[in-house]
Design an enzyme around this catalytic site. Structure first.
Site, mmCIF file in Angstrom:
data_model
loop_
_atom_site.group_PDB
_atom_site.id
_atom_site.type_symbol
_atom_site.label_atom_id
_atom_site.label_comp_id
_atom_site.label_asym_id
_atom_site.label_seq_id
_atom_site.Cartn_x
_atom_site.Cartn_y
_atom_site.Cartn_z
ATOM 1 N N LYS A 136 -0.237 -20.114 6.106
ATOM 2 C CA LYS A 136 -0.994 -20.531 7.281
ATOM 3 C C LYS A 136 -1.393 -19.293 8.083
ATOM 4 C CE LYS A 136 1.863 -21.244 11.282
ATOM 5 N NZ LYS A 136 2.360 -22.064 12.335
ATOM 6 N N ARG A 183 0.817 -1.220 0.000
ATOM 7 C CA ARG A 183 0.000 0.000 0.000
ATOM 8 C C ARG A 183 0.845 1.262 0.000
ATOM 9 N NH1 ARG A 183 -4.359 -1.413 4.631
ATOM 10 N NH2 ARG A 183 -2.519 -2.277 5.620
ATOM 11 N N LYS A 241 6.144 -23.332 24.073
ATOM 12 C CA LYS A 241 7.015 -22.150 23.990
ATOM 13 C C LYS A 241 7.656 -21.885 25.339
ATOM 14 C CE LYS A 241 4.961 -19.798 20.135
ATOM 15 N NZ LYS A 241 6.104 -20.051 19.258
ATOM 16 N N ASP A 278 -1.854 -23.812 16.436
ATOM 17 C CA ASP A 278 -0.711 -23.189 15.767
ATOM 18 C C ASP A 278 0.331 -24.220 15.314
ATOM 19 O OD1 ASP A 278 0.700 -20.847 14.913
ATOM 20 O OD2 ASP A 278 2.057 -21.067 16.620
ATOM 21 N N PHE A 291 -5.818 -4.250 -1.658
ATOM 22 C CA PHE A 291 -6.510 -5.513 -1.953
ATOM 23 C C PHE A 291 -7.988 -5.335 -2.264
ATOM 24 C CE2 PHE A 291 -3.494 -7.573 1.372
ATOM 25 C CZ PHE A 291 -2.453 -7.510 0.467
ATOM 26 N N HIS A 322 2.059 -28.761 11.637
ATOM 27 C CA HIS A 322 3.411 -29.328 11.610
ATOM 28 C C HIS A 322 3.506 -30.722 12.247
ATOM 29 C CE1 HIS A 322 4.160 -25.302 10.470
ATOM 30 N NE2 HIS A 322 4.240 -24.790 11.668
HETATM 31 N N1 LIG Z 1 5.354 -13.338 10.048
HETATM 32 C C1 LIG Z 1 5.655 -14.611 10.116
HETATM 33 O O1 LIG Z 1 6.720 -15.003 10.588
HETATM 34 C C2 LIG Z 1 4.687 -15.637 9.569
HETATM 35 C C3 LIG Z 1 5.058 -17.003 9.578
HETATM 36 C C4 LIG Z 1 4.184 -17.942 9.032
HETATM 37 C C5 LIG Z 1 2.979 -17.541 8.494
HETATM 38 N N2 LIG Z 1 2.642 -16.213 8.523
HETATM 39 C C6 LIG Z 1 1.349 -15.843 7.935
HETATM 40 O O2 LIG Z 1 1.581 -15.013 6.808
HETATM 41 C C7 LIG Z 1 0.545 -14.050 6.685
HETATM 42 C C8 LIG Z 1 1.181 -12.661 6.675
HETATM 43 O O3 LIG Z 1 1.863 -12.472 7.916
HETATM 44 P P1 LIG Z 1 2.736 -11.178 8.252
HETATM 45 O O4 LIG Z 1 3.365 -11.443 9.568
HETATM 46 O O5 LIG Z 1 3.616 -10.819 7.116
HETATM 47 O O6 LIG Z 1 1.599 -10.081 8.421
HETATM 48 P P2 LIG Z 1 1.782 -8.503 8.450
HETATM 49 O O7 LIG Z 1 3.164 -8.156 8.908
HETATM 50 O O8 LIG Z 1 0.620 -7.958 9.197
HETATM 51 O O9 LIG Z 1 1.672 -8.100 6.926
HETATM 52 C C9 LIG Z 1 0.458 -8.027 6.260
HETATM 53 C C10 LIG Z 1 0.684 -7.460 4.883
HETATM 54 O O10 LIG Z 1 -0.584 -7.287 4.247
HETATM 55 C C11 LIG Z 1 -0.653 -5.925 3.761
HETATM 56 N N3 LIG Z 1 -2.033 -5.457 3.732
HETATM 57 C C12 LIG Z 1 -2.953 -5.520 4.714
HETATM 58 N N4 LIG Z 1 -4.122 -5.009 4.272
HETATM 59 C C13 LIG Z 1 -3.920 -4.610 2.986
HETATM 60 C C14 LIG Z 1 -4.740 -4.027 1.981
HETATM 61 N N5 LIG Z 1 -6.033 -3.749 2.196
HETATM 62 N N6 LIG Z 1 -4.184 -3.777 0.794
HETATM 63 C C15 LIG Z 1 -2.880 -4.030 0.523
HETATM 64 N N7 LIG Z 1 -2.054 -4.586 1.439
HETATM 65 C C16 LIG Z 1 -2.571 -4.880 2.655
HETATM 66 C C17 LIG Z 1 0.188 -5.153 4.744
HETATM 67 O O11 LIG Z 1 0.523 -3.917 4.159
HETATM 68 P P3 LIG Z 1 0.976 -2.662 5.049
HETATM 69 O O12 LIG Z 1 2.428 -2.868 5.277
HETATM 70 O O13 LIG Z 1 0.675 -1.523 4.187
HETATM 71 O O14 LIG Z 1 0.167 -2.670 6.312
HETATM 72 C C18 LIG Z 1 1.372 -6.105 4.880
HETATM 73 O O15 LIG Z 1 2.201 -6.072 3.742
HETATM 74 C C19 LIG Z 1 -0.399 -14.287 7.864
HETATM 75 O O16 LIG Z 1 -1.446 -15.110 7.457
HETATM 76 C C20 LIG Z 1 0.481 -15.022 8.875
HETATM 77 O O17 LIG Z 1 -0.267 -15.848 9.733
HETATM 78 C C21 LIG Z 1 3.467 -15.266 9.030
#
Ligand SMILES: NC(=O)c1ccc[n+]([C@@H]2O[C@H](COP(=O)([O-])OP(=O)(O)OC[C@H]3O[C@@H](n4cnc5c(N)ncnc54)[C@H](OP(=O)(O)O)[C@@H]3O)[C@@H](O)[C@H]2O)c1
EC number: 1.1.1.49
Length: 485
Positions: A162, A54, A342, A249, A96, A254
């Site tokens: 996930k 965004r 954890k 989780d 989105f 896993h």
């Molecule tokens: N982080 C991890 O280590 C991890 C590990 C395994 C799985 N996951 C899974 O992966 C997914 C993403 O996790 P995350 O930690 O990366 O989440 P996050 O840090 O909250 O990132 C979400 C992303 O979505 C974007 N977004 C949200 N609303 C939007 C919209 N309306 N239009 C365009 N972009 C939008 C955000 O953009 P902005 O930056 O602009 O807010 C950001 O790039 C989740 O389902 C999570 O459960 C994460």
């Protein structure tokens, strides 16, 4: 050059669109994985990664933002290396839920393709919370981005992160949603444990060595343990974690996937659907918990300080241990102990197969043979066997036959995300999870969550082995958690 490199460079021309490109997952896992794949020569030269976010960035400032945010991209700070990697990156500002963003995305993809006059595979990575999947899929369809070029036999694929649902109902809903827009062979549901080298080695050890398979049943194995222990607390994931807990989780995905790989029958061939069919039989064979079983065979725990860390009163489990059974002739009656938690004393993921003691032993102290598959860290496979202590008399001792990855191979093991991203690009679905596997796992987990709110929550100290009740769960069967020592 290995077969893998040659294959990756031979992949049909592809565009990968990364939704959620500014998120933590992208910064800490996906962009580092793309960079390493590129640096090792595995990324197709002409692959473009269209990063959708965004915020107002161009390619340079986006990459600077990611490098700053990431814990794993130090090397990209060097201008020459950064410039080399930038050839893959396209940044696109979009939302989105905005159809104009997707109309713009269509033009970006079209303009990228135009100079080469090629048709491309379109690979969509939904690195976002599942709440956005519907909107993104709908918008992609509306913009005509779900149609592939049939003349050149190009494909559309989607990779989803996930959590895949919160329970059976939501998982079914998510599957239905995705299947409205994609076919099963286009959907790549990721479980990053499947990308770990040692998890992939499970099938090789079992099926490429003739010595194990004849012994692989309840007749010769006393029990199996799977432990995924973490030393870190929930940290910044508190908000998400508190809704999920350890069972949802970690166990639902896993641990149950590893369990399926350990117990499944040998597939007729190394083909995606045949492997998935065998895993599914195990997942469907898991004996569901009754309310009574839940009371005696499940332990939920929470580490002291969790509520302070998350800033709320909570009965969410940060630890779970359970004894499960697979109701299939090969495994009926053999217990499988699972535990994950954890803030424990160490970080280790391990599967141990505990063979039965010899029914008749000529010597005193014939201990049972134990095979340990260390998934992480210090990846290894070892088998403990009884030997004679040198000297007079016949006294026995158990020693290891060991294969350690670090000792045998100089190269670092590829991180799971690299392997899975490459498989996604190459169209290999073997390590991704099918909808029915997910649903069978949720059905099993549901049999626990349906009745477990009544279960007491056992508190444990940070940095300990977990709750006392988990020790008792296995001790009452005259067994102990395997510590590998
Ligand atoms: N982080 C991890 O280590 C991890 C590990 C395994 C799985 N996951 C899974 O992966 C997914 C993403 O996790 P995350 O930690 O990366 O989440 P996050 O840090 O909250 O990132 C979400 C992303 O979505 C974007 N977004 C949200 N609303 C939007 C919209 N309306 N239009 C365009 N972009 C939008 C955000 O953009 P902005 O930056 O602009 O807010 C950001 O790039 C989740 O389902 C999570 O459960 C994460």
């Amino acid at each position: 050059m290995s077969e893998l490199v040659k294959k990756s460079q031979r992949v049909d021309p592809s565009m990968l669109v990364l939704f959620g490109a500014t998120g933590d997952l992208s910064a800490n896992y996906l962009l580092p994985a793309f960079y390493h794949l590129d640096a090792s020569g595995f990324l197709p030269d002409d692959l473009k990664i269209v990063c959708v976010g965004r915020r107002d960035f161009n390619e340079q400032s986006y990459l600077d933002f990611i490098i700053e945010k990431s814990n794993f991209l130090e090397k990209l700070k060097k201008p020459k290396i950064k410039k080399y990697f930038l050839k893959h990156i396209v940044y696109y500002q979009g939302d989105f839920s905005n159809p104009d963003s997707f109309a713009g995305l269509t033009s970006v993809l079209f303009n990228l393709e135009k100079p080469t006059h090629k048709c491309y595979n379109r690979l969509y990575y939904f690195a976002t919370s599942p709440e956005f999947f519907l909107s993104i899929a709908e918008m992609l369809e509306g913009a005509g981005l779900l149609k592939s070029c049939e003349v050149h036999n190009r494909t559309i694929r989607v990779l989803v992160e996930k959590p895949f649902g919160f329970d059976l109902k939501s998982a079914k809903k998510l599957n239905k949603l995705l299947l409205n827009y994609f076919t099963e062979d286009q959907i790549y549901r990721i479980d990053h444990y499947q990308g770990k080298e040692t998890v992939q080695n499970l099938m090789v050890v079992r099926f490429a060595n003739s010595i194990f398979e004849p012994l692989w049943s309840k007749d010769n194995i006393d029990h199996v343990e799977i432990s995924v222990l973490e030393d870190e607390t929930v940290g910044g994931r508190g908000k998400f974690y508190d809704r999920a807990g350890a069972l949802r989780d970690m166990v639902q995905n896993h641990l149950l996937q590893m369990l399926a790989l350990v117990l499944m029958d040998e597939p007729k061939e190394l083909k995606t659907e045949l492997i998935r069919d065998e895993k599914l039989k195990i997942l469907k064979g898991l004996k569901l918990f009754s309310k009574k079983d839940c009371k005696t065979e499940v332990v939920r725990g929470q580490y002291g300080g969790y509520m302070k860390e998350t800033g709320k009163q909570s009965v969410t489990e940060t630890y779970v241990a359970l004894k499960v059974f697979v109701d299939l002739p090969r495994w009926r009656g053999m217990p499988i102990y699972l535990r994950t938690g954890k803030a424990l004393s160490k970080k280790v993921t391990e599967i141990s197969i505990h063979f039965k003691e010899p029914s008749k032993c000529l010597f005193t102290h014939c201990a049972s043979n134990i095979m340990t598959l260390r998934i992480q860290p210090d990846e290894s496979v070892d088998l403990r066997i009884n030997n004679k202590i040198p000297g007079f008399g016949v006294d026995l001792t158990q020693k290891k036959l060991q294969f350690g990855y670090k000792k045998e191979f100089e190269k670092d093991l590829p991180p799971a995300y690299e392997r899975l991203l490459l498989d996604f690009i190459q169209g290999d679905q073997r390590l991704f999870i099918r909808s029915d596997e997910i649903e069978a796992a949720w059905k099993f987990v549901g049999s626990i969550t349906d009745s477990w709110r009544d279960l007491p929550l056992s508190m444990y100290k940070k940095g300990s082995h977990g709750p006392e009740a988990a020790e008792n769960l296995i001790k009452k069967d005259m067994r102990e958690w395997w510590t590998g020592e």
